[in-house]
Scaffold this motif. Structure first.
Motif, PDB file in Angstrom:
ATOM      1  N   TRP A 168     -45.170  17.368  10.121  1.00  0.00           N
ATOM      2  CA  TRP A 168     -44.620  18.655  10.758  1.00  0.00           C
ATOM      3  C   TRP A 168     -44.604  19.786   9.562  1.00  0.00           C
ATOM      4  CZ3 TRP A 168     -44.909  19.076  15.717  1.00  0.00           C
ATOM      5  CH2 TRP A 168     -44.591  17.806  16.301  1.00  0.00           C
ATOM      6  N   PRO A 307     -53.387  21.866  17.457  1.00  0.00           N
ATOM      7  CA  PRO A 307     -51.983  21.162  17.416  1.00  0.00           C
ATOM      8  C   PRO A 307     -51.054  21.563  18.507  1.00  0.00           C
ATOM      9  CG  PRO A 307     -52.497  21.577  15.169  1.00  0.00           C
ATOM     10  CD  PRO A 307     -53.861  22.276  16.054  1.00  0.00           C
ATOM     11  N   SER A 308     -51.052  23.185  18.691  1.00  0.00           N
ATOM     12  CA  SER A 308     -50.399  23.546  19.909  1.00  0.00           C
ATOM     13  C   SER A 308     -50.578  22.646  21.164  1.00  0.00           C
ATOM     14  CB  SER A 308     -50.555  24.991  19.956  1.00  0.00           C
ATOM     15  OG  SER A 308     -50.238  25.786  18.943  1.00  0.00           O
ATOM     16  N   MET A 311     -49.251  19.339  21.397  1.00  0.00           N
ATOM     17  CA  MET A 311     -47.949  19.248  21.631  1.00  0.00           C
ATOM     18  C   MET A 311     -47.520  19.736  23.056  1.00  0.00           C
ATOM     19  SD  MET A 311     -46.578  21.049  18.077  1.00  0.00           S
ATOM     20  CE  MET A 311     -44.783  21.265  18.598  1.00  0.00           C
ATOM     21  N   GLU A 398     -47.115  24.662  15.087  1.00  0.00           N
ATOM     22  CA  GLU A 398     -46.232  23.603  15.375  1.00  0.00           C
ATOM     23  C   GLU A 398     -44.813  24.251  15.538  1.00  0.00           C
ATOM     24  OE1 GLU A 398     -48.525  23.411  13.149  1.00  0.00           O
ATOM     25  OE2 GLU A 398     -49.516  21.703  12.983  1.00  0.00           O
TER      26      GLU A 398
END
Ligand code: F3S
Length: 653
Positions: A168, A307-308, A311, A398
């Motif tokens: 993270w 990554p977005s 998620m 993130e």
């Protein structure tokens, strides 16, 4: 003695001077880039140089800052830029194809080469081993004409990264950590060179996020060594053959070494309204968030947005929050779309912007009044988002996406604990599709594909004024007496309603110093020019060259100030205005409206190295003013400015 990476590249490109920090050096430029808000003046200046074609290995014109068309002036500017690129042999990237730094990185940036760009985040491809520096438009035009770029040799600072980032924590957090430690002034006069096992662990998109944010430290540039990761990334862009190995020597000497242990980093934010106002995300946990934007030249790559997307898979954006994805390039958009991620994100409630700077400079997606916006950008200066009472936090994709999911600022580690099934997305590299697969460079027009026949100028695009030499007798009415700390914003305001005239100096000059005295421009024209008087630190702020160009257009021949800001003083030389230093007592004695004339023959004195000039006031009393200038600056001034100076060099005049 061994050399740093920076010294090796500079040595290879050195035309004048020695690599001693603080000494002026001249370097050869391999590549240049310009964008749409600075580019029109660059090409008008290039036109004034009377050259047939670009002399650098490569030049690229991007249209990125203002791609949403408000009226014909912007469209005309883009059409002019396309015609100039075609006429003079530069690549042209169409509006919507992406932000200059991202598109240049994908298509042209190459290790070991020098790049000069008329945008402050030009150092972005330092992550690929390119030595890239931001500069004013005239410097770009001169470099495109084959002239060296002159800069004070910076100190080379080693940032030594140890360890690996914990889950993270991201490359953005490395850059934010440095900003928190060093502040926005910490890199002035420096180049940051990233080394160590922690640097080797980072991918190219991560490295370029860090080199992009080096600009916020005030650094001249930032650079990484090259390695297998660089080679792999170039191969993913079909450019593997451009790889070169670049390492500092074992006994390279740095001015300073900064150690960062990556294992100790955590998710960070830069709170409103400065990029160095850095704190752990947890300090602001629970703050309501109305808007989230992922993208920009800092975090707009495919690898930043993926990554977005991961998620958000199977989740939704909180109802009280809007989330926008603004990819840095069409390549990033296209890769996400082909892999189905765009549809996934849309289903989660994300809106997609075209690939543009847009929201970063308040053009579109302006936050609601008195609301919090989390952005993966690099700047959060007050009002930059388009509204004065903004509250913009800078963070990683993130952290931004965690806020989009919850509607509040939240440490993504806590969110993962709460949700139970949210994994740290990690970093996955994309690969550009070959032409046969549909991914193409259709939005880049190469010099061979030029479609215009000559320059196409709309009615808002004027000629660039050029001054040949300076008068033997310099002087006139003291048209304005100003206080300390007059900024380039005072001289030429940067608001959109005024800057739309940046290709039209005759019109733009009407606004010169209007924030100090709105009768100034007309009085200057009526008096056929004159001189300016100012206190300390005249011309502080941006490198905006219009702040010297417009006064020159109005006939200002000299500025008498107690002191000058460094870049503005260089711009005064570049546009043939004599910057003369006066003491506090003299400043007090001069009144606005006085008749001020330099008694000496100015061109002769400038050429011969004279550093003190006698000045008469109202034929009544005299004072001494000082000219502090290098030999090169004296030549430029005597020629009437840099354009004339370069022209003389080319014609042997
Ligand atoms: Fe554009 Fe903002 Fe970067 S204006 S070049 S996205 S800093």
């Amino acid at each position: 003695m061994g050399q740093t990476i920076t010294e090796k590249i500079l040595d290879d490109h050195l035309v004048e001077g020695e690599l001693t920090p603080g000494e002026e050096i001249g370097i050869e430029i391999d590549q240049v880039l310009t964008q749409d808000t600075t580019g029109t003046m660059v090409w008008l200046q290039f036109e004034a140089l009377d050259l047939d074609e670009v002399q650098t290995e490569l030049a690229a014109q991007y249209c990125d800052h203002q791609t949403y068309q408000f009226d014909f002036k912007n469209t005309d500017d883009h059409r002019f830029l396309r015609s100039a690129a075609g006429t003079y042999g530069a690549y042209f990237s169409r509006p919507g194809n992406g932000i200059c730094h991202q598109v240049h990185k994908e298509n042209f940036a190459a290790p070991g080469k020098t790049l000069l760009g008329s945008d402050s985040h030009t150092p972005t491809p330092g992550g690929l081993g390119q030595l890239a520096i931001g500069a004013g438009g005239l410097d770009i035009a001169v470099a495109m004409g084959g002239g060296p770029y002159y800069v004070e040799m910076p100190e080379v600072v080693n940032v030594h990264l140890e360890g690996e980032l914990p889950e993270w924590a991201t490359a953005k957090d490395i850059a934010l950590h440095l900003l928190g430690e060093l502040t926005v002034k910490g890199g002035v006069g420096k180049i940051f060179e990233y080394t160590g096992p922690g640097a080797e662990n980072l991918t190219i998109p991560e490295r370029t996020t860090i080199t992009n944010l080096g600009t916020e430290l005030g650094a001249t540039s930032s650079i990484f060594a090259t390695d297998e990761k660089t080679k792999d990334w170039l191969a993913r862009q079909d450019r593997e053959e451009e790889y070169v190995d670049l390492q500092p020597d074992d006994d390279a000497e740095y001015a300073e070494t900064i150690e960062v242990d990556l294992t100790e980093l955590e998710p960070l934010v830069a709170a409103p309204s400065m990029p160095d106002n850095v704190a752990p995300v947890s300090e602001y946990a629970g703050t309501d968030v109305e808007q989230v934007i992922v993208g920009s030249c800092t975090n707009g790559a495919y690898e930043d947005i993926l990554p977005s997307a991961k998620m958000l898979e199977g989740r939704e954006v909180a109802k009280q929050t809007e989330m926008i994805v603004a990819p840095g390039s069409k390549q990033a958009s296209e890769m996400l779309a082909r892999e189905g991620w765009t549809a996934e994100m849309m289903a989660a409630g994300v809106n997609f912007s075209e690939a543009t700077c847009g929201a970063c400079i308040g053009i579109g997606h302006v936050p609601a009044s008195d609301s919090v916006s989390l952005r993966t950008f690099n700047r959060n200066f007050e009002g930059r988002s388009g509204i004065e009472d903004d509250s913009v936090f800078l963070c990683s994709p993130e952290v931004a996406t965690a806020a989009a999911i919850t509607g509040k600022i939240v440490d993504p580690r806590d969110l993962a604990d709460d949700l139970g099934d949210l994994e740290a997305p990690g970093l996955e590299m994309g690969t550009k599709y070959g032409p046969g697969m549909g991914q193409s460079d259709s939005d880049i027009i190469s010099p061979d594909e030029a479609i215009d026949d000559g320059l196409v100028k709309g009615p808002n695009i004027g000629d660039v004024p050029i001054k040949n030499g300076i008068d033997a007798e310099i002087g006139g009415e003291a048209l304005l007496k100003m206080e300390d700390n007059i900024t380039t914003d005072h001289i030429i305001p940067a608001t959109a309603d005024i800057l739309k005239f940046r290709s039209n100096i005759e019109k733009l000059s009407e606004f010169t110093l209007s924030r100090v005295d709105d009768t100034f421009a007309q009085r200057s024209l009526d008096a056929d020019g004159g001189v300016l008087v100012a206190g300390e630190n005249y011309g502080q702020g941006s490198s905006r060259e219009h702040a010297a160009l417009c006064p020159m257009y109005l006939g200002i021949e000299a500025v008498f100030a107690q002191s000058f800001a460094r870049i503005h003083k260089a711009n005064l030389f570049n546009f043939g205005i004599v910057p003369l230093a006066i003491d506090a007592e003299t400043y007090e004695q001069i009144d606005q409206g006085d008749d001020i004339h330099i008694v000496d023959d100015v061109p002769a004195g400038v050429r011969s190295g004279q550093d003190e000039f006698t000045v008469s006031v109202n034929d009544d009393w005299e004072f001494t003013a000082e000219l502090d200038a290098s030999e090169r600056e004296r030549e430029i001034l005597a020629a009437g400015g840099k354009l004339s100076w370069v022209k003389q060099q080319h014609t042997g005049g």
